[in-house]
Motif scaffolding. Structure first.
Motif, short mmCIF file in Angstrom:
data_model
loop_
_atom_site.label_atom_id
_atom_site.label_comp_id
_atom_site.label_asym_id
_atom_site.label_seq_id
_atom_site.Cartn_x
_atom_site.Cartn_y
_atom_site.Cartn_z
N LEU A 45 34.32 48.22 59.73
CA LEU A 45 33.26 47.23 59.51
C LEU A 45 33.06 46.96 58.02
O LEU A 45 32.83 45.82 57.60
CB LEU A 45 31.96 47.71 60.15
N LEU A 46 33.17 48.02 57.22
CA LEU A 46 33.07 47.86 55.77
C LEU A 46 34.20 47.00 55.23
O LEU A 46 33.98 46.14 54.36
CB LEU A 46 33.10 49.24 55.10
N ALA A 47 35.40 47.20 55.76
CA ALA A 47 36.55 46.39 55.33
C ALA A 47 36.34 44.92 55.71
O ALA A 47 36.62 44.02 54.91
CB ALA A 47 37.84 46.92 55.97
N LEU A 48 35.86 44.67 56.93
CA LEU A 48 35.61 43.30 57.35
C LEU A 48 34.55 42.63 56.46
O LEU A 48 34.73 41.50 55.98
CB LEU A 48 35.16 43.26 58.81
N LEU A 49 33.44 43.34 56.25
CA LEU A 49 32.35 42.78 55.45
C LEU A 49 32.78 42.56 54.00
O LEU A 49 32.54 41.49 53.42
CB LEU A 49 31.14 43.72 55.51
N ILE A 58 44.32 35.21 38.97
CA ILE A 58 44.00 36.55 39.43
C ILE A 58 43.09 36.53 40.65
O ILE A 58 43.23 37.34 41.58
CB ILE A 58 43.35 37.39 38.29
N PHE A 59 42.17 35.56 40.70
CA PHE A 59 41.28 35.45 41.86
C PHE A 59 42.01 34.84 43.05
O PHE A 59 41.68 35.12 44.21
CB PHE A 59 40.05 34.62 41.50
N TYR A 60 43.00 34.01 42.77
CA TYR A 60 43.86 33.48 43.84
C TYR A 60 44.60 34.63 44.51
O TYR A 60 44.66 34.72 45.75
CB TYR A 60 44.82 32.46 43.23
N PHE A 61 45.17 35.54 43.71
CA PHE A 61 45.88 36.70 44.27
C PHE A 61 44.91 37.64 44.97
O PHE A 61 45.25 38.25 45.99
CB PHE A 61 46.62 37.44 43.16
N LEU A 62 43.69 37.75 44.45
CA LEU A 62 42.69 38.59 45.08
C LEU A 62 42.32 38.05 46.46
O LEU A 62 42.12 38.83 47.41
CB LEU A 62 41.44 38.70 44.20
N ALA A 63 42.24 36.72 46.57
CA ALA A 63 41.96 36.12 47.87
C ALA A 63 43.08 36.41 48.87
O ALA A 63 42.83 36.69 50.05
CB ALA A 63 41.76 34.61 47.72
N ILE A 64 44.32 36.36 48.39
CA ILE A 64 45.45 36.70 49.26
C ILE A 64 45.38 38.17 49.68
O ILE A 64 45.59 38.50 50.85
CB ILE A 64 46.79 36.42 48.53
N LEU A 65 45.05 39.05 48.74
CA LEU A 65 44.93 40.47 49.04
C LEU A 65 43.86 40.73 50.09
O LEU A 65 44.07 41.50 51.04
CB LEU A 65 44.62 41.25 47.77
N SER A 66 42.72 40.05 49.97
CA SER A 66 41.63 40.24 50.94
C SER A 66 42.04 39.73 52.32
O SER A 66 41.70 40.33 53.34
CB SER A 66 40.38 39.52 50.46
N THR A 67 42.76 38.61 52.35
CA THR A 67 43.24 38.07 53.63
C THR A 67 44.19 39.05 54.31
O THR A 67 44.10 39.29 55.52
CB THR A 67 43.94 36.73 53.41
N VAL A 69 43.19 49.59 42.59
CA VAL A 69 43.77 49.18 43.86
C VAL A 69 45.17 49.77 44.04
O VAL A 69 45.54 50.20 45.14
CB VAL A 69 43.82 47.63 43.95
N ILE A 70 45.95 49.80 42.96
CA ILE A 70 47.28 50.41 43.02
C ILE A 70 47.18 51.88 43.43
O ILE A 70 47.93 52.37 44.27
CB ILE A 70 48.00 50.27 41.66
N CYS A 71 46.23 52.59 42.82
CA CYS A 71 46.04 54.02 43.15
C CYS A 71 45.65 54.20 44.61
O CYS A 71 46.18 55.09 45.29
CB CYS A 71 44.99 54.63 42.23
N PRO A 87 42.55 51.56 52.06
CA PRO A 87 42.76 50.48 51.08
C PRO A 87 42.02 49.19 51.42
O PRO A 87 41.35 48.61 50.54
CB PRO A 87 44.28 50.28 51.08
N PRO A 88 42.05 48.68 52.67
CA PRO A 88 41.31 47.45 52.96
C PRO A 88 39.80 47.58 52.76
O PRO A 88 39.13 46.58 52.46
CB PRO A 88 41.63 47.19 54.45
N SER A 89 39.26 48.79 52.91
CA SER A 89 37.81 48.95 52.74
C SER A 89 37.43 49.17 51.28
O SER A 89 36.34 48.75 50.86
CB SER A 89 37.32 50.14 53.59
N LEU A 90 38.30 49.81 50.50
CA LEU A 90 37.97 50.09 49.10
C LEU A 90 38.33 48.96 48.15
O LEU A 90 37.69 48.81 47.10
CB LEU A 90 38.68 51.38 48.65
#
Length: 314
Positions: free
Chosen positions: A39-43, A62-71, A260-262, A297-300
């Protein structure tokens, strides 16, 4: 059941996912933290996407790549966690053969995409710090589209052979998987240790599967090498800056990405080390690490970027 010559190749209608072997009695309790993290990852990832879409100032690459990462994080966690929760909470252990193969493909593909995004973000930070005057000229819209296509297409192409490699195997009467989700082989990016989860059920020759597994591992190792090379150049450029404040600011812009890499690679290192040296570690620990690798990783990631990135935090 399919037939190949005089030999029968049996694909069971369903597989039985045990969950976490040895911890069946506490599956109900294990489901609670997994559900909370999911649920934390979804939110978190949905919030990142909404903020980037709503705020017009967040239009840098960088925010474009961040949006891809979140998707990708949303897709990866949704592909794996609901099935885990079904096993832990409702004893829904059976999974259709086709659904099992599909889940296997999606997990490997989305994990590969996440690794590709981290390389793209490392390249973005390299250009921003080492060549800031040409940042907008290098990372044009056309280049971003090309990078996005590589992020998506490359992992898909390298994951597609898994479908063939699995479907060609004779499974005989084996249909019990000692895991909580379907995998071809547990391939950890920082090691060559292969723990057979799905392919070991076959009564045929899985040598080709193992060789292809080594090949895929080498590709992800290459991603890590590219990230390390990028940060060698980045650190050299940072420490050449004349101002102490400028060096701190440059390091701060890389902090989120390094975090995020870690989060993405440390579980791989831990899993490799436990497989390589922790021979006395119970099997359920290995399965727990594999499960956490898909949910942590998806939640953090959104928390790291939300806390570390000034513009998103504001």
């Amino acid at each position: 059941m399919a037939y190949h010559g005089n030999r029968s190749t049996f694909h069971p209608a369903t597989f039985f996912l045990i969950g976490i072997p040895g911890l069946e009695d506490v599956h109900m309790w294990i489901s609670l933290p997994f559900c909370s993290v999911y649920l934390l990852a979804l939110l978190g990832n949905a919030t990142i996407l909404l903020v980037i879409k709503a705020e017009q100032t967040l239009r840098e690459p960088i925010f474009y790549f961040l949006a891809i990462l979140s998707t990708i994080d949303l897709a990866l966690s949704t592909t794996s966690v609901p099935r885990m929760l079904g096993i832990f909470r409702f004893d829904a252990h059976e999974i259709n053969f086709g659904a099992c193969v599909t889940q296997m493909f999606l997990i490997h593909a989305f994990t590969g995409m996440e690794a590709e995004v981290l390389v793209a973000m490392a390249f973005d930070r390299y250009v921003a710090i080492c060549n800031p005057l040409h940042y907008t000229n290098i990372l044009t819209s056309r280049v971003l589209v090309g990078i996005t296509m590589c992020i998506v297409i490359r992992p898909v192409l390298f994951t597609l052979p898994i479908i063939y490699l699995v479907c060609r195997l004779p499974f005989c009467q084996a249909h019990i998987i000692a895991h909580s989700y379907c995998e071809h082989m547990r391939i950890k990016y920082l090691g060559i240790q292969l723990t057979r989860v799905f392919a070991k059920l076959s009564c045929g020759n899985i040598r080709v599967n193992a060789i292809y597994g080594f090949f895929v591992v080498s590709l992800f190792l290459l991603n890590l090498v590219l990230i390390v090379i990028s940060y060698v150049y980045i650190l050299c450029a940072i420490f050449c800056l004349p101002s102490h404040d400028a060096r701190l600011k440059a390091l701060s812009t890389c902090g989120s990405h390094v975090g995020v890499i870690c989060v993405f690679y440390i579980p791989s290192v831990f899993s490799f080390l436990t497989h390589r040296f922790g021979h006395n570690i119970p099997h359920y620990i290995h399965i727990l690490v594999a499960n956490l690798y898909l949910v942590i990783p998806p939640s953090l990631n959104p928390i790291i970027y939300g806390v570390r990135t000034k513009w998103i935090r504001e």
